[in-house]
Design a protein around this motif. Sequence first.
Motif, PDB file in Angstrom:
ATOM      1  N   CYS A 193       1.278  -5.136  -1.221  1.00 33.75           N
ATOM      2  CA  CYS A 193       0.337  -5.858  -0.152  1.00 33.75           C
ATOM      3  C   CYS A 193       0.446  -7.218   0.311  1.00 33.75           C
ATOM      4  O   CYS A 193       0.120  -7.615   1.312  1.00 33.75           O
ATOM      5  CB  CYS A 193      -1.098  -5.307  -0.359  1.00 33.75           C
ATOM      6  SG  CYS A 193      -1.696  -6.009  -2.029  1.00 33.75           S
ATOM      7  N   HIS A 194       1.012  -7.907  -0.885  1.00 37.84           N
ATOM      8  CA  HIS A 194       1.224  -9.369  -0.333  1.00 37.84           C
ATOM      9  C   HIS A 194       2.599  -9.681   0.184  1.00 37.84           C
ATOM     10  O   HIS A 194       2.961 -10.921   0.231  1.00 37.84           O
ATOM     11  CB  HIS A 194       1.061 -10.197  -1.641  1.00 37.84           C
ATOM     12  CG  HIS A 194      -0.324 -10.071  -2.535  1.00 37.84           C
ATOM     13  ND1 HIS A 194      -1.241 -11.059  -1.769  1.00 37.84           N
ATOM     14  CD2 HIS A 194      -1.069  -9.403  -3.298  1.00 37.84           C
ATOM     15  CE1 HIS A 194      -2.569 -10.648  -2.405  1.00 37.84           C
ATOM     16  NE2 HIS A 194      -2.039  -9.884  -3.375  1.00 37.84           N
ATOM     17  N   ARG A 195       3.384  -8.734   0.450  1.00 40.89           N
ATOM     18  CA  ARG A 195       4.578  -8.806   1.080  1.00 40.89           C
ATOM     19  C   ARG A 195       4.589  -8.181   2.710  1.00 40.89           C
ATOM     20  O   ARG A 195       5.531  -8.162   3.340  1.00 40.89           O
ATOM     21  CB  ARG A 195       5.668  -8.347   0.477  1.00 40.89           C
ATOM     22  CG  ARG A 195       5.910  -9.188  -0.778  1.00 40.89           C
ATOM     23  CD  ARG A 195       7.138  -8.644  -1.691  1.00 40.89           C
ATOM     24  NE  ARG A 195       7.157  -7.202  -2.154  1.00 40.89           N
ATOM     25  CZ  ARG A 195       6.752  -6.878  -3.174  1.00 40.89           C
ATOM     26  NH1 ARG A 195       6.300  -7.831  -4.063  1.00 40.89           N
ATOM     27  NH2 ARG A 195       6.674  -5.547  -3.437  1.00 40.89           N
ATOM     28  N   ASP A 196       3.399  -7.599   2.945  1.00 39.65           N
ATOM     29  CA  ASP A 196       3.179  -6.729   4.245  1.00 39.65           C
ATOM     30  C   ASP A 196       2.432  -7.669   5.237  1.00 39.65           C
ATOM     31  O   ASP A 196       1.247  -7.946   5.100  1.00 39.65           O
ATOM     32  CB  ASP A 196       2.368  -5.689   4.263  1.00 39.65           C
ATOM     33  CG  ASP A 196       2.482  -4.650   5.169  1.00 39.65           C
ATOM     34  OD1 ASP A 196       3.041  -5.110   6.522  1.00 39.65           O
ATOM     35  OD2 ASP A 196       1.849  -3.693   5.471  1.00 39.65           O
ATOM     36  N   PRO A 197       3.266  -8.275   6.384  1.00 43.65           N
ATOM     37  CA  PRO A 197       2.660  -9.074   7.341  1.00 43.65           C
ATOM     38  C   PRO A 197       1.406  -8.605   7.983  1.00 43.65           C
ATOM     39  O   PRO A 197       0.508  -9.366   8.308  1.00 43.65           O
ATOM     40  CB  PRO A 197       3.837  -9.424   8.366  1.00 43.65           C
ATOM     41  CG  PRO A 197       4.934  -9.130   7.361  1.00 43.65           C
ATOM     42  CD  PRO A 197       4.776  -7.993   6.708  1.00 43.65           C
ATOM     43  N   ASP A 198       1.337  -7.124   7.861  1.00 38.56           N
ATOM     44  CA  ASP A 198       0.146  -6.553   8.655  1.00 38.56           C
ATOM     45  C   ASP A 198      -1.078  -6.432   7.689  1.00 38.56           C
ATOM     46  O   ASP A 198      -2.053  -5.959   8.107  1.00 38.56           O
ATOM     47  CB  ASP A 198       0.716  -5.111   9.126  1.00 38.56           C
ATOM     48  CG  ASP A 198       1.518  -5.205  10.238  1.00 38.56           C
ATOM     49  OD1 ASP A 198       1.639  -6.296  10.972  1.00 38.56           O
ATOM     50  OD2 ASP A 198       2.536  -4.259  10.366  1.00 38.56           O
ATOM     51  N   ASP A 199      -1.048  -6.660   6.406  1.00 37.65           N
ATOM     52  CA  ASP A 199      -2.035  -6.558   5.276  1.00 37.65           C
ATOM     53  C   ASP A 199      -2.833  -8.018   5.265  1.00 37.65           C
ATOM     54  O   ASP A 199      -2.186  -8.962   5.322  1.00 37.65           O
ATOM     55  CB  ASP A 199      -1.411  -6.218   4.242  1.00 37.65           C
ATOM     56  CG  ASP A 199      -2.422  -5.446   3.195  1.00 37.65           C
ATOM     57  OD1 ASP A 199      -3.491  -6.064   2.858  1.00 37.65           O
ATOM     58  OD2 ASP A 199      -2.202  -4.310   2.877  1.00 37.65           O
ATOM     59  N   LEU A 200      -4.145  -7.562   5.070  1.00 39.40           N
ATOM     60  CA  LEU A 200      -5.077  -8.892   4.948  1.00 39.40           C
ATOM     61  C   LEU A 200      -4.563  -9.718   3.702  1.00 39.40           C
ATOM     62  O   LEU A 200      -4.757 -11.119   3.326  1.00 39.40           O
ATOM     63  CB  LEU A 200      -6.405  -8.669   4.903  1.00 39.40           C
ATOM     64  CG  LEU A 200      -7.560  -9.656   4.852  1.00 39.40           C
ATOM     65  CD1 LEU A 200      -7.195 -10.641   5.885  1.00 39.40           C
ATOM     66  CD2 LEU A 200      -8.918  -9.170   4.615  1.00 39.40           C
ATOM     67  N   ALA A 201      -4.348  -8.975   2.633  1.00 41.60           N
ATOM     68  CA  ALA A 201      -3.565  -9.669   1.313  1.00 41.60           C
ATOM     69  C   ALA A 201      -2.595 -10.506   1.822  1.00 41.60           C
ATOM     70  O   ALA A 201      -2.396 -11.566   0.867  1.00 41.60           O
ATOM     71  CB  ALA A 201      -3.264  -8.553   0.486  1.00 41.60           C
ATOM     72  N   TYR A 202      -1.868 -10.154   2.510  1.00 44.73           N
ATOM     73  CA  TYR A 202      -0.453 -11.273   2.984  1.00 44.73           C
ATOM     74  C   TYR A 202      -1.129 -12.495   3.518  1.00 44.73           C
ATOM     75  O   TYR A 202      -0.681 -13.451   3.275  1.00 44.73           O
ATOM     76  CB  TYR A 202       0.437 -10.226   3.957  1.00 44.73           C
ATOM     77  CG  TYR A 202       1.695 -11.206   4.438  1.00 44.73           C
ATOM     78  CD1 TYR A 202       2.593 -11.578   3.577  1.00 44.73           C
ATOM     79  CD2 TYR A 202       1.583 -11.956   5.643  1.00 44.73           C
ATOM     80  CE1 TYR A 202       3.883 -12.177   4.012  1.00 44.73           C
ATOM     81  CE2 TYR A 202       2.705 -12.674   6.090  1.00 44.73           C
ATOM     82  CZ  TYR A 202       3.686 -12.752   5.294  1.00 44.73           C
ATOM     83  OH  TYR A 202       4.802 -13.435   5.534  1.00 44.73           O
ATOM     84  N   GLU A 203      -2.089 -12.500   4.261  1.00 42.10           N
ATOM     85  CA  GLU A 203      -2.579 -13.575   5.000  1.00 42.10           C
ATOM     86  C   GLU A 203      -3.208 -14.461   3.829  1.00 42.10           C
ATOM     87  O   GLU A 203      -3.043 -15.774   4.013  1.00 42.10           O
ATOM     88  CB  GLU A 203      -3.590 -13.225   5.885  1.00 42.10           C
ATOM     89  CG  GLU A 203      -3.161 -12.555   7.189  1.00 42.10           C
ATOM     90  CD  GLU A 203      -4.073 -12.373   8.181  1.00 42.10           C
ATOM     91  OE1 GLU A 203      -5.243 -12.829   7.999  1.00 42.10           O
ATOM     92  OE2 GLU A 203      -3.985 -11.555   9.002  1.00 42.10           O
ATOM     93  N   GLN A 263       9.354 -19.733  -2.950  1.00 47.40           N
ATOM     94  CA  GLN A 263       8.861 -20.848  -2.186  1.00 47.40           C
ATOM     95  C   GLN A 263       7.353 -20.625  -1.727  1.00 47.40           C
ATOM     96  O   GLN A 263       6.290 -21.440  -1.830  1.00 47.40           O
ATOM     97  CB  GLN A 263       9.756 -21.252  -1.247  1.00 47.40           C
ATOM     98  CG  GLN A 263      11.035 -21.506  -1.632  1.00 47.40           C
ATOM     99  CD  GLN A 263      12.132 -20.529  -2.271  1.00 47.40           C
ATOM    100  OE1 GLN A 263      11.906 -19.396  -1.650  1.00 47.40           O
ATOM    101  NE2 GLN A 263      12.968 -20.714  -2.873  1.00 47.40           N
ATOM    102  N   ASP A 264       7.190 -19.617  -1.069  1.00 45.21           N
ATOM    103  CA  ASP A 264       6.096 -19.035  -0.278  1.00 45.21           C
ATOM    104  C   ASP A 264       4.653 -19.279  -1.488  1.00 45.21           C
ATOM    105  O   ASP A 264       3.825 -19.397  -1.345  1.00 45.21           O
ATOM    106  CB  ASP A 264       6.118 -17.800   0.539  1.00 45.21           C
ATOM    107  CG  ASP A 264       6.904 -18.117   1.607  1.00 45.21           C
ATOM    108  OD1 ASP A 264       6.771 -19.063   2.080  1.00 45.21           O
ATOM    109  OD2 ASP A 264       7.620 -17.094   2.264  1.00 45.21           O
ATOM    110  N   ALA A 265       5.353 -18.292  -2.521  1.00 45.53           N
ATOM    111  CA  ALA A 265       4.290 -18.031  -3.582  1.00 45.53           C
ATOM    112  C   ALA A 265       3.925 -19.341  -4.166  1.00 45.53           C
ATOM    113  O   ALA A 265       2.926 -19.364  -4.538  1.00 45.53           O
ATOM    114  CB  ALA A 265       5.057 -17.151  -4.633  1.00 45.53           C
ATOM    115  N   PHE A 266       4.667 -20.295  -4.558  1.00 44.69           N
ATOM    116  CA  PHE A 266       4.481 -21.565  -5.273  1.00 44.69           C
ATOM    117  C   PHE A 266       3.293 -22.138  -4.076  1.00 44.69           C
ATOM    118  O   PHE A 266       2.525 -22.897  -4.644  1.00 44.69           O
ATOM    119  CB  PHE A 266       5.516 -22.309  -5.199  1.00 44.69           C
ATOM    120  CG  PHE A 266       5.498 -23.490  -6.112  1.00 44.69           C
ATOM    121  CD1 PHE A 266       5.380 -23.404  -7.523  1.00 44.69           C
ATOM    122  CD2 PHE A 266       5.392 -24.732  -5.622  1.00 44.69           C
ATOM    123  CE1 PHE A 266       5.171 -24.698  -8.308  1.00 44.69           C
ATOM    124  CE2 PHE A 266       5.051 -25.940  -6.284  1.00 44.69           C
ATOM    125  CZ  PHE A 266       5.024 -25.845  -7.668  1.00 44.69           C
TER     126      PHE A 266
END
Length: 305
Positions: A212-222, A230-233
Motif C-alpha cells: 500500500c505504500h508503493r501504490d500511488p492511488d493508495d492513501l498510505a502512499y501519500e 531515497q523516498d523512504a529515507f
Amino acid sequence: MSSRREGPLSARPAARLAAGIALAAALACTRVSDTPRFGPISERLEILETIPGPMATDVPPGAQIDFCFSGTLDPRALDDLDASLRSGLVIFDTQLDLQLFAWRPPGESSGTADAPWCPGSVVSLRAKEPLVPGVLHRVRLAPSAVGWAGEELDVSTPGWVAGDAGPLFILQFYVREPDDDDKADPPEPAPTLTDLFAPGQVFAANNPACSCHRDPDDLAYERLDLSSPQDAFAGLVLPTHPQSTGFPMVAPRRPSESFLVQVLLRDGDGQALHGVRGDPMPPEAPLPYHDMLAIVRWIEGGALP
C-alpha cells in the motif's frame, strides 16, 4: 426626560434574560461528555522474569540484567536513576535501556533473538565496568515503570519489598570468575535502509506487507512513500515532528522511541497501541518477527540510508 431614561433601563432585564438563555444554550452544546473516550485502566503490569534469576551463582562479570514485563512500557516513564547496582559499599555506574519488545537474546546487550522470549517490554541494566567475581550483587529497581496505556505497576508480586521511600524490586546474584566463553564475538554491522530494500527483506518490492505504500492511488502512499530507499529515507528519517504517540517517525539509535516501531506493534487484543491513530500496520496481519528485528537493527545502527 424621565421617560427617555426609563426606556433603556426597562429593556435591560429582557436583554439580560436573552443573554442568559443564549449562554445556557451554548453551555448545553459544549458541555463535557459524561462518557470517557477511553475506559478506565484496570490492568496492572508485572515483572514476570529476571535474567539472571534470584540468587543466581554463575553470572558472568559483563552480564546485562534484564527485567521482563507483562506488557508494553512507556519509554518516557524510565530514567537511569530508577535503578541502581551495587556490591557492598561499591555502587556501579550503569546504563538503563528499554526494548519496547524483546529483540535481543536474554541477558545480552547485542545481537537479536530467534523469538521473543518476553511477552512485553524488557528493561535492561548494564554496568559500565565488569562486575566483581565471588561477591553478592544487588539491583534495586524503583516502581517508576508505566504501561503504554497508563497501566500501573503491581508491587505486590514476589521480588518487591518495602523501602524507606516506598516499594523497591530487589534482585540479588553472585558473579563468577571470567572464562573464555565470556569473550563475545564482534557484532554484525547494522543494515542500512538500502539493505532493507534488497530481495527478501522487509521493504523489498515483492513484500506484500508494504504494497500500500508503493501504490500511488493508495492513501498510505501519500503518507509514506516506500517505493525506493531515497523516498523512504525522506519520509522516515528526515521529518522530526512528533507523530500521534508524541514520538518522531524514526529516532536514530532509539528504536523504542520511534513511531515506526510503535505503529507495528499490537496490544493483547490485536489492536493498535494506545494513542496510535488508525489501524495497526500492516492491517492484515502483524509484521513477521524477523522483519521487526531488521527494522530495529537498522534504527539501532543509526538509521543510515
